[in-house]
Design an enzyme around this catalytic site. Structure first.
Site, short mmCIF file in Angstrom:
data_model
loop_
_atom_site.label_atom_id
_atom_site.label_comp_id
_atom_site.label_asym_id
_atom_site.label_seq_id
_atom_site.Cartn_x
_atom_site.Cartn_y
_atom_site.Cartn_z
N PHE A 190 38.83 -1.42 -33.41
CA PHE A 190 39.75 -2.05 -32.60
C PHE A 190 39.63 -3.16 -32.18
O PHE A 190 40.56 -4.78 -31.90
CB PHE A 190 39.81 -1.22 -31.04
CG PHE A 190 40.57 -0.37 -31.19
CD1 PHE A 190 42.03 0.50 -31.43
CD2 PHE A 190 39.45 1.03 -30.57
CE1 PHE A 190 41.79 1.48 -30.94
CE2 PHE A 190 39.77 2.47 -30.79
CZ PHE A 190 40.85 2.52 -30.84
N HIS A 235 18.41 -4.89 -26.48
CA HIS A 235 19.04 -4.65 -24.87
C HIS A 235 18.77 -5.01 -23.98
O HIS A 235 19.35 -5.33 -23.37
CB HIS A 235 19.51 -3.04 -25.46
CG HIS A 235 17.99 -2.18 -25.43
ND1 HIS A 235 17.47 -1.34 -26.08
CD2 HIS A 235 17.23 -1.66 -24.02
CE1 HIS A 235 16.47 -0.64 -25.46
NE2 HIS A 235 16.27 -0.78 -24.38
N ASN A 270 34.54 9.14 -22.99
CA ASN A 270 33.42 9.30 -23.40
C ASN A 270 32.52 8.14 -22.57
O ASN A 270 31.34 8.72 -22.87
CB ASN A 270 33.57 9.20 -25.11
CG ASN A 270 31.92 9.71 -25.32
OD1 ASN A 270 31.46 11.00 -25.51
ND2 ASN A 270 31.26 8.52 -26.54
N ASN A 296 43.59 8.26 -21.86
CA ASN A 296 45.08 8.95 -21.19
C ASN A 296 44.94 9.69 -20.43
O ASN A 296 44.13 9.74 -19.24
CB ASN A 296 44.50 10.51 -22.18
CG ASN A 296 45.88 11.76 -22.10
OD1 ASN A 296 46.16 12.40 -21.30
ND2 ASN A 296 46.81 11.15 -22.44
N CYS A 308 49.57 6.82 -26.49
CA CYS A 308 50.17 8.24 -27.02
C CYS A 308 51.42 8.41 -26.73
O CYS A 308 51.47 9.58 -27.32
CB CYS A 308 49.05 9.31 -25.88
SG CYS A 308 49.36 9.26 -24.18
#
Length: 185
Positions: free
Chosen positions: A42, A75, A93, A127, A160
């Site tokens: 993306f 990090h 996730n 979603n 979606c």
């Protein structure tokens, strides 16, 4: 100048990252971007780097930076330098990983190494069914119990095609929360 570390997981909402960076710059706030491998789908790393003159890091940078004992650990260094951590978008996730302490990429290692006395803002994006799943509430509650600040998802037609809650908050909302939580020197 305050410094915001933006960590981006794989969600179509990542297309809003250039707008967030642009608005931060307009408000005299510097940013660094960390993206997961999947979020590369993306985000155009080179374009963001060139357009905004900011550093963009991926998992590969973590491994390339360390060669020998005593070398800086990326990090850790990124977590030290920033004043505020923005998890945007935070996919289902990655929220699951963060809420259970999993450290399997640069993003999750940064979150685990973050000094929790500094602000953490998180912007879920998923979603509607994923957002409404009972485990999501448990994960959000856990993050908030650590002092992380939720910028709730909004209701709209999702990528979606479904209409419902789950879209990442609007850029203006995110910027306002950052300004209200970052300390200007």
């Amino acid at each position: 100048m305050p410094h915001v570390l933006i960590v981006t997981s794989a969600s179509v909402a990542a297309i809003k990252i250039p707008n967030i960076i642009s608005e931060l710059l307009k408000n005299n706030i510097h940013s660094t971007l960390v993206i997961t491998e999947a979020s590369k789908h993306f985000i155009d790393i080179e374009k963001i780097s060139e357009d905004f003159k900011i550093d963009v890091y991926t998992d590969q940078n973590e491994w390339d930076a360390w060669k020998n004992r005593g070398d800086p650990v990326l990090h850790i260094e990124l977590a030290k330098k920033a004043d505020l951590l923005l998890l945007a978008p935070l996919s289902a996730n990655t929220m699951a990983k963060v809420s259970t302490g999993i450290c399997d990429n640069l993003l999750t290692c940064i979150v685990r190494a973050w000094n929790v006395s500094k602000p953490v803002l998180f912007c879920p994006s998923m979603n509607t069914q994923m957002w409404n799943h009972p485990i999501t509430k448990d994960q959000v509650d856990k993050l908030e119990s650590w002092g992380y600040i939720l910028i709730p998802p909004i209701v709209k037609t999702l990528m979606c095609g479904e209409y419902g809650i789950g879209a990442m908050a609007e850029v203006e909302t995110i910027i306002t929360k950052i300004i209200n939580n970052v300390h200007f020197q």
